[in-house]
Design an enzyme around this catalytic site. Structure first.
Site, PDB file in Angstrom:
ATOM      1  N   TRP A  93       1.291  -0.174   0.289  1.00 30.11           N
ATOM      2  CA  TRP A  93       1.166  -1.449   1.222  1.00 30.11           C
ATOM      3  C   TRP A  93       0.962  -2.703   0.191  1.00 30.11           C
ATOM      4  CZ3 TRP A  93      -3.445  -2.964   1.628  1.00 30.11           C
ATOM      5  CH2 TRP A  93      -4.213  -2.236   1.561  1.00 30.11           C
ATOM      6  N   CYS A 147      -4.107  -2.826  -7.780  1.00 34.64           N
ATOM      7  CA  CYS A 147      -4.503  -1.352  -8.718  1.00 34.64           C
ATOM      8  C   CYS A 147      -4.843  -2.389  -9.804  1.00 34.64           C
ATOM      9  CB  CYS A 147      -2.940  -0.850  -9.147  1.00 34.64           C
ATOM     10  SG  CYS A 147      -2.544  -1.701  -9.499  1.00 34.64           S
ATOM     11  N   GLU A 155       1.594   6.289  -9.910  1.00 33.88           N
ATOM     12  CA  GLU A 155       0.472   5.507  -9.875  1.00 33.88           C
ATOM     13  C   GLU A 155      -0.613   5.260  -9.540  1.00 33.88           C
ATOM     14  OE1 GLU A 155       0.118   3.343 -12.835  1.00 33.88           O
ATOM     15  OE2 GLU A 155       2.810   3.926 -13.853  1.00 33.88           O
ATOM     16  N   GLY A 180      -0.021   4.540  -4.794  1.00 35.41           N
ATOM     17  CA  GLY A 180      -0.952   5.249  -3.580  1.00 35.41           C
ATOM     18  C   GLY A 180      -2.614   5.227  -4.965  1.00 35.41           C
TER      19      GLY A 180
END
Ligand code: NAD
Length: 491
Positions: free
Chosen positions: A159, A292, A258, A236
């Site tokens: 998200w 991330c 990833e 995620g």
């Protein structure tokens, strides 16, 4: 414009997207999507059943058969036309993202445009999938290596960058001739759904792209196990990635993951402190730290400690915070979820309890407009150490933690001392030091003096618990291809 557009997008019932049609779930069950800025309902989505999932995959299998038959040049042309059409829809899709995710509209719109760039980049790669011909042991023997699309791909997305991270998968999959079933999260299902629908409106054959919504642990799980799904690509958390890998292991499906990051930045004694602070604040707080590649922890040479912290504070305190829907130019919106606020607060409390000092932030901003949403101030913690959660775990919130070092070796050891290995940053004016850090930092990307981590042309890969496989660049294309050796003895 923003209010009119956002109002026009609220209150809709979104179906599953199968064969070019928006259809309700077989049992008509739905999930309500809420705004992170004020917790009001925005829309409903369908909760896919097992039969809906089978229907989407079977449709995708039929789509794959047609799509893979086209020449790479035909696919390139169709995809580029479709991406051009999606660009015309960037306001609408960007606003859906601002509504559901919370990021300011201008950044959400830029994400849609950037995703079109990625789709186009990979469309160009389609015609560059080249095999090769080997020399052979005997006259009249031919050895040819060719690549073929793997088939139906399940694309599972998070998200935080809901369309961008989809385009990283959709781009190579479509270009090489795969069809896809997309499964976005229940936090941000609308913008990826609208992006996929727009690609089909723009000319991608309807059966090539389907979108399923519903709980990841239910819909995602059934989807990846379907025998016609040959490849799973997921972005995620590390925990979900490991679970997914176990789920597909008995079927030996291709998989790329990833996953999470806990990205360090090393600020050397010779660094340009103004640049270092600007980049660290940008990468630490952009998208409320929900990236991330966010900088979580900073190791600064003792000689530059005070000046860096002072500059970081200045940068953090000038960031504007607003409702990303009505205040599209704000630097920061709310966080996307209540869980994000909880983890952020826990990491701050843990660090302060273990001796960290709070430089700025540490709480929600004050004012009526912030009361209902998941707002938080950009936070800097100083005097941190490895025993704190913020130095070891992914905060995925707007917190930057600072620790000092004396020798470069010490900094590298500290930077490498987590299970993550996604991105590492460094700041130095010395090229030799840059290359030394490039070689010794354990991460798929090392970025020196810059925060511009992701480019379409270079691979993005997670080391250690941060991933498996590659996204972006021409390397990513091979994640969606099977290899074949054709050997012919001409008799
Ligand atoms: P998440 O792991 O909760 O969910 C990711 C996706 O997996 C969602 O679509 C979810 O519905 C689905 N899912 C959950 N359980 C599943 C199951 N059992 N089977 C199949 N699918 C399932 O992650 P999130 O909270 O949406 O995203 C945040 C995480 O993503 C962070 O850890 C972040 O670091 C990571 N991330 C990584 C990158 C990268 O490129 N490395 C980029 C962005 C985000």
């Amino acid at each position: 414009m923003n209010t009119e557009l956002s109002n026009s997008l609220k209150g809709q019932a979104w179906g599953l997207f199968i064969d070019g049609q928006s259809v309700p779930a077989e049992d008509e069950s739905t999930i309500t999507i809420f705004s992170p800025a004020n917790r009001e309902p925005i829309a409903t989505i369908a909760r896919a059943t097992a039969n809906d999932i089978s229907k989407a995959v079977e449709t995708a299998q039929a789509g794959y058969k047609e799509w893979a038959k086209l020449t790479a040049y035909q696919r390139e042309s169709i995809i580029k036309k479709a991406a051009a059409y999606v660009r015309t829809q960037a306001d609408r899709i960007g606003m859906l993202m601002a509504l559901e995710q919370g990021k300011p509209f201008n950044q959400a719109k830029a994400e849609i445009i950037g995703s079109c760039d990625t789709i186009e980049y990979f469309a160009s790669e389609a015609v560059r999938v080249e095999g090769y011909v080997n020399q052979t042991e005997k006259a009249g023997v031919f050895s040819i290596v060719k690549y073929y699309p793997v088939g139906v791909c399940a694309l599972i997305t998070p998200w935080n960058y809901p369309v961008s991270l989809l385009s990283w998968k959709l781009g190579p999959a479509l270009a090489v001739g795969c069809s896809v079933v997309v499964k976005p999260t229940t936090v941000t299902p609308l913008s990826p759904m609208a992006f996929c629908m727009a690609l089909v409106e723009g000319g991608i054959p309807a059966r090539v792209i389907s979108v399923l919504t519903g709980q990841g642990s239910v819909v995602g799980d059934v989807l990846v196990k379907h025998p016609l799904v040959k490849k799973v690509a997921m972005t995620g958390s590390t925990a979900t990635g490991k679970k997914l890998m176990q789920t597909v292991a008995p079927y030996l499906k291709k998989i790329s993951l990833e996953l999470g990051g806990q990205c360090p930045a090393i600020v050397c004694a010779d660094a340009d402190i103004i640049n270092a602070a600007t980049v660290i604040a940008y990468k630490g707080f952009r998208n409320m730290g929900q990236s991330c590649s966010s900088i979580n922890r900073v190791y600064v040479h003792v000689s530059k400690h005070q000046s860096l912290v002072a500059e970081l504070k200045k940068n953090a305190e000038k960031l504007t915070i607003g409702d990303g829907v009505t205040d599209g130019a704000a630097d920061l919106g709310p966080m996307a979820t209540a869980d994000g606020i909880t983890t952020t607060k826990q990491h701050i409390e843990d660090a302060i309890g273990k001796g960290a000092s709070l430089v700025t932030g540490g709480r929600a901003p004050e004012g009526g407009q912030y009361e209902k949403g998941f707002y938080f101030m950009p936070t800097i913690l100083d005097n941190c150490h490895a025993g704190m959660k913020v130095m070891q775990e992914e905060t995925f919130g707007c917190v930057v933690a600072v620790e000092t070092f004396e020798t470069l070796e010490e900094a590298v050891n500290k930077a490498n001392d987590t299970n993550y290995g996604l991105v590492a940053y460094a700041f130095t004016k010395d090229f030799k030091t840059s290359m030394h850090l490039g070689d010794t930092l354990e991460a798929g990307t090392v970025c020196v003096n810059s925060g511009a981590v992701n480019t379409n042309y270079a691979p993005y890969a997670g080391w250690k618990d941060s991933g498996y496989g590659v996204e972006l660049s021409r390397n990513a294309v091979f994640e969606y291809l099977e290899t074949k050796h054709i050997k012919v003895e001409a008799i």
